[in-house]
Design an enzyme around this catalytic site. Sequence first.
Site, PDB file in Angstrom:
ATOM      1  N   HIS A 307       0.817  -1.211   0.000  1.00 27.88           N
ATOM      2  CA  HIS A 307       0.000   0.000   0.000  1.00 27.88           C
ATOM      3  C   HIS A 307       0.856   1.269   0.000  1.00 27.88           C
ATOM      4  O   HIS A 307       0.331   2.378  -0.179  1.00 27.88           O
ATOM      5  CB  HIS A 307      -0.924   0.005   1.228  1.00 27.88           C
ATOM      6  N   ARG A 534       3.149 -39.690 -59.357  1.00 24.09           N
ATOM      7  CA  ARG A 534       3.659 -39.256 -58.055  1.00 24.09           C
ATOM      8  C   ARG A 534       3.442 -40.333 -56.987  1.00 24.09           C
ATOM      9  O   ARG A 534       2.326 -40.726 -56.701  1.00 24.09           O
ATOM     10  CB  ARG A 534       2.947 -37.969 -57.627  1.00 24.09           C
ATOM     11  N   HIS A 573       6.251 -45.540 -64.803  1.00 28.23           N
ATOM     12  CA  HIS A 573       5.019 -45.884 -65.522  1.00 28.23           C
ATOM     13  C   HIS A 573       4.581 -47.309 -65.232  1.00 28.23           C
ATOM     14  O   HIS A 573       3.489 -47.710 -65.617  1.00 28.23           O
ATOM     15  CB  HIS A 573       5.224 -45.750 -67.039  1.00 28.23           C
TER      16      HIS A 573
END
Length: 612
Positions: A307, A534, A573
């Site tokens: 305080h 992919r 492929h």
Amino acid sequence: MPDPTATTDSLAAFGPNEWFVDELYEQYLADRNSVDHAWWDFFADYRPSTRTVTKPAAAAAVAPSAAEPTPAPTPAPTPAPTAPAPSAPPPDGTVTVLRGPAARVVTNMEASLGVPTATSVRSVPAKLLIDNRVVINNHLRRTRGGKVSFTHIIGFALVKALRVVPGMNYGYAVVDGKPSVVEPQHVNLGLAIDIAKPDGSRQLLVPSIKGAEAMDFTDFWAAYEDVVKRARTAKLTVEDFQGTTISLTNPGTIGTVHSVTRLMAGQGAILGVGAMEYPAEWQGASSETLNRNAVSKILTLTSTYDHRIIQGAQSGDFLRVVHQLLLGADGFYDEIFAALRIPYEPVRWVQDISTSHDDDINKVARVQELIHAYRVRGHLMADTDPLEYRQRKHEDLDITRHGLTLWDLDRYFATGGFGGEPFLRLRTILGILRDSYCRTVGIEYMHIQDPDQRRWIQERVEVPHVKPTHDEQLRILRRLNAAEAFETFLQTKFVGQKRFSLEGGESVIALLDRVLWRAAEDSLHEVCIGMPHRGRLNVLANIAGKSYAQIFREFEGKQDPNSVQGSGDVKYHLGTEGEFSTESGASTKVYLAANPLAPRGGQPGARGHRPR
């Protein structure tokens, strides 16, 4: 010769942790290797404090001045002999003299009486805090792991509130004999940690998080957990106890509603967090009554402050700011969600909507609208981009757009059979919807015209999330490791060769593995796969069963004449035929169709295949 004043000043910086320093010093004297090396330099010239607290005598005699002559004593009449005063009777039970750390605690507590303090108290509804913590921990459980506590969030709110009310971080000091205010450069947040000692007693440590004002929530959470972990394992160092500017204590963990804490010299304030309970007048009500009346649990916060430098208005304003932050002001929860990379909006604070019986019936229709919105738009909130974080939202999926609020989350609504139950809590309904449509897989199917097909998808998608078993997780991990190792080897061994890598999409191997596992367990004769370039090599090796040796030979120009349509074609492929087996012994044939076309898709080749 060591300077005792310097030792005393350095010790004062430890505040309530002085008992811990004394205890470590005793261990250091017995065996210096039992103490962390970081303490050795400090203890080299350390001397335990011998401060004591004495009480003034009831009537102190005034010593005569040396400059004044002493008058001759006047003979006094000899008093009559009297019996000696009886001594105080010993107390019942065992009396133990406090020494070492226990005596240090007594000294600290008596010293704290010299700090004039006052305390502000504020009650905060905890509903939003509870609901957002549920969302946070559910996300952490699905992703990185870990757990966020209420104190983590409240402590972060405390640090944020100090930006608005910085005076709560100030301290009091006497400089050159004059009272002064110390304005620290950083927020060093002390954490009151209860430590259980080997003898069964308990002591309090208050180490601090240094520079908390510069941290986001993830850094703050990590620093908080690090301090607590090192406190539990006795790994704290000298620096962890020094420079604390404001403290946080949580007596609510043992059920205390709120407490007026003690403030040690050097700190301006300490925030106490009480227990999270329903208001006393509602604690006898059923959960259904509490939910129907929108009664929230209450969290009591206390601010005990020095305080001399902080006034009551500042402390009250500080608690007001903490209150507003815990209710989501200034994007508080948005900042936490962004720091943890949670891709959804936090729950928002709104008042409950007062409804009549007719409105309650209308809410059932709104819940059905919400379910339909997730079926149509849920994929737009799916977290499908692993490379970029953004918080995803859509107005059609916001419950407030459907006349619902966070107060409805624990209320029951008719579902029309959704989730396999006639009635479910709105929280459960939202959990199933988000698990089905808004996680890491997006599903869009409501454009399908056949209602039986839509219903077939819903029955298999709209189910509560079931975590994979330990064995299933190990199988997924093995599939991912195999896919990653294959790509890494090709990249290292055959540098510069075109291979259409699967890097970044290795999870497709685990997905295909699960599909073929179910096919084998259900005794399917053959699985035919059509796919683009992919990832084809990885699927050939880890799903279709083509040998690594043959794939590596094809990189060297040696083709396998038995490959499906493979003679003279490039390796990415090629197709193959193989067999997929499960741990239980079930198996199915696998046919991966060749794709000698541009890498757009393999469906034409797969459709042309006729199982034998």
